[in-house]
Write a protein that holds these residues in place. Structure first.
Motif, mmCIF file in Angstrom:
data_model
loop_
_atom_site.group_PDB
_atom_site.id
_atom_site.type_symbol
_atom_site.label_atom_id
_atom_site.label_comp_id
_atom_site.label_asym_id
_atom_site.label_seq_id
_atom_site.Cartn_x
_atom_site.Cartn_y
_atom_site.Cartn_z
ATOM 1 N N ARG A 75 -32.227 60.583 70.341
ATOM 2 C CA ARG A 75 -32.504 61.037 71.707
ATOM 3 C C ARG A 75 -32.831 62.535 71.728
ATOM 4 N N ARG A 100 -36.362 63.135 70.365
ATOM 5 C CA ARG A 100 -37.398 62.774 71.335
ATOM 6 C C ARG A 100 -37.456 63.774 72.482
ATOM 7 N N GLU A 107 -37.889 56.100 74.105
ATOM 8 C CA GLU A 107 -36.524 56.376 74.548
ATOM 9 C C GLU A 107 -36.174 55.522 75.763
#
Length: 823
Positions: free
Chosen positions: A644, A647, A690
């Motif tokens: 996460r 990204r 995501e």
């Protein structure tokens, strides 16, 4: 269906054959009969469930129910319905049997008797393996995997057997496994029809290809070399003194005595569960009227074979009748006194031998099933166990002076006892040379024995240690005499061997030292007090004990006038016929003894003082285990967080920025930095990936065949119907991914990270507590990605194996011959 039934029957038979190694740890074959019944019931129910075309899970449930019925019939509690259907009381009875099996495994050893708890755990284990084998071999068509539960059966005797497990049962089990593999292979071939050679000749299903035949020949040669090579190379095979557990054992007297119809028992194998613990286990409590008693005995080993000292079959008369009077066979100069002792054997010690002091003359509380062998001076039984028994006996304690022993004449060469008790496996040059040097110039048997006894001293480099040094001579007697490091079994066996080489009868005795746990006239003997020593026969006197093990290594070690402590710092001359007290010996055997630093205290055989060995605290290991478990469970969450963050880092610079030198004026220079289209597309793809992972984490269906706009609309409709911010964020993410995929110019300048946070917050607020916890601790998206990666790796491995097999088949002898014939 016929093929499945055949494979199921072979699977059941292979399971029983795989259980053959269990014959090494049971005294009788009751376990095999009961296991055969349980496996037959499981196989029969499995065949019936397949006959009615039940699903695989139904077959497994049927087999488990059949196993439960078989156990109920074999081990009833008395409260079953119709004498077969189990009730809650039956399940409680099974739980009691499981608890009893744990106790019996600590109390008994190979070979174990037929107790219900041990039989129950055996039938349960073999029946469970039968269910697994049928499930793998017939249900999943993976017979190779069925070898794992079969191998688990073999691990049982390997774990509890002191010596190496006999090879024949393992061969039988391996034959069963191969039978299962061959049956499955034949069944697979028959499913495809008939086999033909390259020239069209029909091939029988049992006919192997030349390549397979060559492989089998290579396998046979490899197995033969693996078995023969360790036996042929010195130092690789188990040596002689390691196998003195045929008459002895590990540590402070690991050994075997005699008893039962076989003439031997595996005493220290039966104690393996206790001796391998670091805790102290009470085995015997003895109360005696003698102020300073000698060692409490239970067995001897007097037959020296190439594989070590072994115990002979015992024979004698019932102990509740008149026993031989030892005073009738001794000459002048031997002092004898009669004492009384009471022995209580705890439930932690179970054997067919009864611990007694040497030369008992009367017994009480023992029935006619217990016999006394006057030659070996042991009490044994062919029918009963010493576990939990309490009995009393009167015994004679004989003491000797060195002058008395020197006066004893040597036995004639033709005397049966000398021929029997001086036999050795064969001349060992190193031993013969050492004995000749030690007894040179000694005129009496006692002086020869004393010279050999004094050789095992610290002055000659001998030390007490549980961890012995290995050697390359191929003979452990030579290795021990060279390395001079060992424990009581090796000292006792080595001295007996050397004394025999000098032409004097000798044997190894086993029992308990007196220790230091004394309450008045009562001694509490534990697993730390197990011991072995040497006994030498003198004509007109009998068997005289000599303990060559350094006293510093043995708590409760007793020294005598005829065999003093050669390592004592200040030699003392005790009165004639007197022995040193155990308390005096303990002073050299306490924690400050010179060899205590070398002892393997974790083996349960270390000979410190009689107090329980202080164990290292366990809580650090528990803390480390908990931390390791937490770290393992945290890996998916950390992986999800790292992904996460990576990204989000892409999208942080997605928008274009304007940079100037000051306030915007007409003369001010303005520099405009436009967004990189490639970078914008990458950021949109990362944000969309995501979003999909977030949907997976919060159990929102993901359809990869949908367009980004359709996915965003479905998300809004199904999960974000009343959250305006989240709805706008979802549509923004869908539009950015759509532009990145299909448009010439991607969407730029939009706050994609904040949009992701809005959607994630909305989904989290609507999810239940369990879903939120799993999303944080064990994110399903990460686990799904790992499963897919594993499946892809397996697929690539299978493809690679297939390509390699295809290339190898190009060199198949049959194909090469067919190609040559075609030319």
């Amino acid at each position: 269906m016929i093929a499945s039934r055949n494979t199921g029957l072979v699977a059941a038979a292979a399971t029983l054959l795989a259980a053959a190694p269990l014959s090494a740890i049971f005294q009788t074959w009751t376990w095999l009969i009961q296991c055969a019944i349980a496996v037959a019931v499981v196989a029969g129910v499995a065949a019936l469930t397949r006959l009615v075309r039940a699903p695989l899970w139904g077959q497994v449930l049927g087999m488990l129910a059949a196993l439960l019925l078989a156990l109920t019939w074999l081990f009833p509690s008395g409260s079953e319905l119709l004498a077969l259907l189990p009730t809650p009381s039956t399940i409680g009875h099974f739980a009691d049997l499981l608890a009893g099996s744990a106790q019996d495994m600590r109390s008994y050893g190979v070979e174990v008797p037929d107790t219900d708890p041990l039989l129950f755990i055996t039938v349960l284990g073999v029946g469970g393996v039968a269910v697994l084998v049928d499930f793998l071999a017939v249900g999943l068509r993976r017979p190779a995997l069925a070898g794992l539960p079969m191998l688990a059966i073999y691990s049982v005797p390997v774990a509890v057997y002191v010596d190496s497990v006999p090879p024949l049962p393992f061969v039988v089990g391996a034959a069963g496994y191969l039978w299962l593999l061959v049956t499955d292979n034949i069944d697979r071939v028959r499913r495809f029809g008939r086999r033909f050679t390259g020239d069209g000749r029909d091939v029988d299903v049992w006919e192997a290809s030349p390549l397979a035949s060559a492989g089998r020949r290579l396998a046979v040669v490899g197995v033969v070399l693996a078995v023969v090579l360790p036996l042929a190379v010195p130092g690789l095979s188990g040596g002689l003194l390691d196998r003195i557990t045929e008459g002895t054992g590990n540590g402070t007297g690991n050994g075997r005595g005699v008893g039962g119809s076989s003439g031997r028992i595996d005493l220290f194998a039966s104690l393996a569960g206790q001796l391998n613990q670091s805790e102290v286990v009470d085995l015997v409590k003895v109360t005696t009227s003698e102020q300073s008693p000698f060692y409490l005995r239970y067995a001897v080993a007097d037959e020296l074979r190439p594989n070590g000292f072994q115990a002979r079959a015992a024979s004698g008369r019932p102990v509740n009748r008149d026993l031989p009077d030892p005073g009738e066979r001794v000459g002048p100069g031997v002092q004898q006194a009669e004492y009384r002792a009471t022995v209580e054997v705890t439930k932690s010690l179970s054997m067919s031998l009864m611990p007694v002091y040497a030369e008992p003359v009367r017994t009480q509380d023992l029935n006619s099933n217990w016999l006394y062998d006057p030659n070996q001076q042991i009490v044994f039984s062919n029918r009963e166990s010493s576990r939990g028994r309490k009995y009393s006996f009167d015994y004679i304690r004989s003491t000797y002076t060195p002058a008395t022993l020197r006066a004893a004449k040597s036995l004639p060469a033709e005397h049966p006892l000398r021929r029997q008790q001086t036999a050795t496996p064969g001349p060992v040059p190193e031993v013969e040379e050492l004995v000749r040097g030690l007894i040179q110039g000694k005129r009496t048997d006692y002086d020869r024995v004393l010279a050999i006894y004094q050789h095992f001293s610290a002055n000659n480099g001998f030390t007490y240690r549980l961890s012995t040094a290995s050697g390359s001579s191929g003979q452990d007697i030579v290795n021990f005499l060279t390395n001079k490091v060992g424990y009581c079994q090796q000292y006792a066996a080595a001295m007996a061997w050397l004394v025999r080489s000098a032409g004097i009868p000798a044997r190894v005795a086993f029992g308990f030292t007196n220790g230091s746990r004394r309450d008045g006239d009562t001694y509490t003997l534990t697993n730390l007090n197990l011991h072995a020593w040497t006994e030498v026969f003198f004509d007109g006197i009998g068997w005289v004990p000599f303990d060559a093990t350094p006293a510093s290594g043995v708590p409760g070690s007793t020294r005598s006038a005829w065999a003093p402590d050669t390592d004592a710092p200040e030699p003392s001359t005790p009165e004639a016929g007197a022995t040193d007290s155990p308390s005096g010996a303990d002073s050299s055997a306490g924690p400050t003894g010179p060899d205590n630093a070398d002892r393997d205290t974790d083996s349960g055989l270390s000979l410190g003082d009689s107090r329980p060995t202080e164990q290292a605290p366990v809580w650090p290991w528990w803390v480390a285990a908990v931390l390791a478990l937490v770290a393992l469970l945290a890996v998916p969450a950390l992986r999800r967080r790292a992904l996460r963050r990576r990204r989000a880092g892409r999208a942080d610079v997605a928008a274009a920025a304007a940079v100037g030198d000051g306030p915007p004026t007409d003369d001010a220079r303005v520099m405009v930095v436009e967004a990189d289209p490639g970078r914008a597309r990458a950021d949109a793809h990362a944000a969309w990936a995501e979003l999909l992972d977030t949907l997976v984490d919060y159990k929102v269906r993901v359809d990869l065949t949908e367009t980004p706009r359709a996915t965003a609309d479905r998300l809004v409709r199904d999960a974000l119907s009343d959250d305006a911010e989240a709805i706008g964020a979802a549509r923004l993410l869908g539009r950015a991914e759509e532009r990145a995929r299909y448009a010439r110019a991607p969407l730029t300048g939009e706050p994609l990270p904040s949009a992701l946070r809005a959607v994630r917050g909305a989904l989290s607020s609507r999810a239940d507590r369990r879903t939120r916890l799993l999303a944080a601790v064990l994110p399903p998206s990460v686990l799904q990605r790992w499963r897919i990666a594993l499946a892809d790796s397996s697929g690539r491995l299978v493809a690679l194996t297939t390509r390699m097999r295809y290339r190898l088949l190009r060199w198949n002898p049959r194909r090469l011959l067919a190609d040559r014939a075609a030319r």
